[in-house]
Design a protein around this motif. Sequence first.
Motif, PDB file in Angstrom:
ATOM      1  N   GLN A  82       4.500   8.426   2.170  1.00 45.87           N
ATOM      2  CA  GLN A  82       5.737  10.078   2.729  1.00 45.87           C
ATOM      3  C   GLN A  82       5.123  10.687   4.134  1.00 45.87           C
ATOM      4  N   HIS A  83       4.511  11.913   3.517  1.00 48.12           N
ATOM      5  CA  HIS A  83       4.021  12.895   4.043  1.00 48.12           C
ATOM      6  C   HIS A  83       2.616  13.708   3.212  1.00 48.12           C
ATOM      7  N   LEU A  84       1.843  14.369   4.024  1.00 47.62           N
ATOM      8  CA  LEU A  84       1.155  15.105   3.465  1.00 47.62           C
ATOM      9  C   LEU A  84       0.846  15.291   1.914  1.00 47.62           C
ATOM     10  N   LEU A  85       1.957  16.207   1.857  1.00 47.67           N
ATOM     11  CA  LEU A  85       1.802  16.449   0.690  1.00 47.67           C
ATOM     12  C   LEU A  85       2.998  16.053  -0.913  1.00 47.67           C
ATOM     13  N   GLY A  86       3.420  14.748  -0.514  1.00 47.66           N
ATOM     14  CA  GLY A  86       3.517  13.588  -0.976  1.00 47.66           C
ATOM     15  C   GLY A  86       3.524  13.534  -2.429  1.00 47.66           C
ATOM     16  N   VAL A  87       4.004  12.768  -3.094  1.00 48.64           N
ATOM     17  CA  VAL A  87       4.259  11.914  -4.288  1.00 48.64           C
ATOM     18  C   VAL A  87       2.578  11.479  -4.654  1.00 48.64           C
ATOM     19  N   PHE A  88       2.429  11.398  -5.413  1.00 45.58           N
ATOM     20  CA  PHE A  88       1.059  10.612  -5.729  1.00 45.58           C
ATOM     21  C   PHE A  88       1.533   9.151  -6.209  1.00 45.58           C
ATOM     22  N   ILE A  89       1.054   7.743  -5.427  1.00 43.68           N
ATOM     23  CA  ILE A  89       1.143   6.645  -5.992  1.00 43.68           C
ATOM     24  C   ILE A  89      -0.439   5.832  -6.428  1.00 43.68           C
ATOM     25  N   TYR A  90      -1.121   6.100  -6.317  1.00 43.82           N
ATOM     26  CA  TYR A  90      -2.288   6.181  -7.491  1.00 43.82           C
ATOM     27  C   TYR A  90      -3.150   6.836  -7.678  1.00 43.82           C
ATOM     28  N   ASN A  91      -4.118   7.166  -8.575  1.00 42.19           N
ATOM     29  CA  ASN A  91      -4.549   7.406  -9.138  1.00 42.19           C
ATOM     30  C   ASN A  91      -5.839   7.178 -10.363  1.00 42.19           C
ATOM     31  N   SER A  92      -7.300   6.903  -9.594  1.00 42.98           N
ATOM     32  CA  SER A  92      -8.219   5.706  -9.515  1.00 42.98           C
ATOM     33  C   SER A  92      -9.086   6.329 -11.413  1.00 42.98           C
ATOM     34  N   SER A  93      -8.135   7.536 -11.845  1.00 42.22           N
ATOM     35  CA  SER A  93      -9.348   7.657 -12.983  1.00 42.22           C
ATOM     36  C   SER A  93      -8.464   7.486 -14.020  1.00 42.22           C
ATOM     37  N   SER A 115     -16.411   3.134   0.628  1.00 43.94           N
ATOM     38  CA  SER A 115     -15.618   2.576   1.878  1.00 43.94           C
ATOM     39  C   SER A 115     -14.693   1.317   0.981  1.00 43.94           C
ATOM     40  N   ARG A 116     -13.730   1.165   1.277  1.00 49.10           N
ATOM     41  CA  ARG A 116     -13.105   0.022   0.344  1.00 49.10           C
ATOM     42  C   ARG A 116     -11.631  -0.040   0.879  1.00 49.10           C
ATOM     43  N   VAL A 117     -10.567  -0.752   0.042  1.00 47.30           N
ATOM     44  CA  VAL A 117      -9.479  -0.859   0.867  1.00 47.30           C
ATOM     45  C   VAL A 117      -8.319  -0.877  -0.372  1.00 47.30           C
ATOM     46  N   LEU A 118      -6.962  -0.557   0.066  1.00 49.89           N
ATOM     47  CA  LEU A 118      -5.697  -0.360  -1.444  1.00 49.89           C
ATOM     48  C   LEU A 118      -5.386  -1.089  -0.978  1.00 49.89           C
ATOM     49  N   ARG A 119      -4.685  -2.509  -1.754  1.00 48.09           N
ATOM     50  CA  ARG A 119      -3.995  -3.782  -0.714  1.00 48.09           C
ATOM     51  C   ARG A 119      -2.625  -3.189  -1.831  1.00 48.09           C
ATOM     52  N   ILE A 120      -1.430  -3.524  -0.786  1.00 50.22           N
ATOM     53  CA  ILE A 120      -0.092  -3.923  -1.585  1.00 50.22           C
ATOM     54  C   ILE A 120       0.283  -5.766  -1.358  1.00 50.22           C
ATOM     55  N   LEU A 121       1.134  -5.641  -2.068  1.00 53.89           N
ATOM     56  CA  LEU A 121       1.029  -6.824  -2.420  1.00 53.89           C
ATOM     57  C   LEU A 121       2.995  -6.942  -1.896  1.00 53.89           C
ATOM     58  N   LYS A 126      11.326  -0.334   2.242  1.00 52.02           N
ATOM     59  CA  LYS A 126      11.435   0.448   1.878  1.00 52.02           C
ATOM     60  C   LYS A 126       9.190   0.885   1.991  1.00 52.02           C
ATOM     61  N   ASP A 127       8.991   0.379   1.727  1.00 52.99           N
ATOM     62  CA  ASP A 127       7.620   0.499   2.116  1.00 52.99           C
ATOM     63  C   ASP A 127       6.601   1.181   3.903  1.00 52.99           C
ATOM     64  N   GLN A 128       7.311   1.202   4.361  1.00 57.28           N
ATOM     65  CA  GLN A 128       7.321   1.236   5.414  1.00 57.28           C
ATOM     66  C   GLN A 128       7.184   3.169   5.532  1.00 57.28           C
ATOM     67  N   THR A 129       5.974   3.678   5.534  1.00 62.27           N
ATOM     68  CA  THR A 129       6.324   5.209   6.006  1.00 62.27           C
ATOM     69  C   THR A 129       5.305   5.602   5.856  1.00 62.27           C
ATOM     70  N   LYS A 130       4.209   6.721   5.759  1.00 65.82           N
ATOM     71  CA  LYS A 130       2.859   6.785   5.687  1.00 65.82           C
ATOM     72  C   LYS A 130       1.848   7.209   4.688  1.00 65.82           C
ATOM     73  N   TYR A 131       0.802   6.215   4.758  1.00 68.67           N
ATOM     74  CA  TYR A 131       0.166   6.628   3.192  1.00 68.67           C
ATOM     75  C   TYR A 131      -1.507   7.570   3.369  1.00 68.67           C
ATOM     76  N   GLN A 153       0.216   5.550   9.532  1.00 67.02           N
ATOM     77  CA  GLN A 153       1.521   4.583   9.669  1.00 67.02           C
ATOM     78  C   GLN A 153       2.276   3.597   9.356  1.00 67.02           C
ATOM     79  N   LEU A 154       2.532   2.685   7.585  1.00 69.07           N
ATOM     80  CA  LEU A 154       2.725   1.494   7.955  1.00 69.07           C
ATOM     81  C   LEU A 154       4.121   1.046   8.354  1.00 69.07           C
ATOM     82  N   THR A 155       4.128  -0.418   9.426  1.00 70.59           N
ATOM     83  CA  THR A 155       5.338  -1.112   9.774  1.00 70.59           C
ATOM     84  C   THR A 155       5.848  -2.111   9.338  1.00 70.59           C
ATOM     85  N   ILE A 156       7.022  -2.769   8.773  1.00 65.21           N
ATOM     86  CA  ILE A 156       7.212  -3.397   8.201  1.00 65.21           C
ATOM     87  C   ILE A 156       8.052  -4.000   9.014  1.00 65.21           C
TER      88      ILE A 156
END
Length: 222
Positions: A82-93, A115-121, A126-131, A153-156
């Motif tokens: 959503q934004h730069l200081l938005g809510v965390f959606i994932y934590n690898s640790s 370098s890798r990828v974040l995959r969203i299925l 509602k997933d249309q926002t910034k990551y 910016q992800l566009t759905i």
Amino acid sequence: MALLVSLLGGNQAMSWILILLMSAACLQAGNSPGSKNKSTFGVNQPTNLSGVQGGSIEIPFSFSFPWEMAQNSQMRILWRWQHLLGVFIYNSSSGYTHEHFKNRLFLNWTQPQTSRVLRILDLKEKDQTKYFCQVQLNTTEGMKGLQLVAGTQLTITHAISTIMQRPSIITSVVTTAGLEDTEGQRNPSLVNLGAKVGVVVATAVLITPVCVLRIFLWWKKR
């Protein structure tokens, strides 16, 4: 564009204030994907991506840093939305995943990959926002953090399914149905004609022996 964050003394609030105050000075214009002049540190991820609702998407990311890792090296990848200081959606640790992305979000990364990828299925509207990808690592100079200010910016888009039917197929179906209905019904005129023919034949069969007998008796009298 990339932003360097120093997390000293565990003061998260002060660190984020420094982010906002120093963003203009720390932004590296050459750190965007495809740029010829790459900075010595930062996070790279695409500016824009597009996915189809119900489908999947991969957000690639990469990062680099100038420091030496500490002996007890710790590195983790976090994602905000959503934004730069938005809510965390994932934590690898910790393996934490936001409730909205349960069983839909996967990070294809292991330390020390950079370098890798974040995959969203099963993409939803509602997933249309910034990551925003954030990298935290324990270096010989203390805990450091990297994050891209612009994010992705992800566009759905909605999938459009159109079913086309050829006129010839429709006509064939209608014609076949008509023939089947016709076969199931008898023509009244044909039924009447058949009944009349049957009566005539039956009458002829009954009358013929009688006529033959009468002729025979008449002939014998003579």
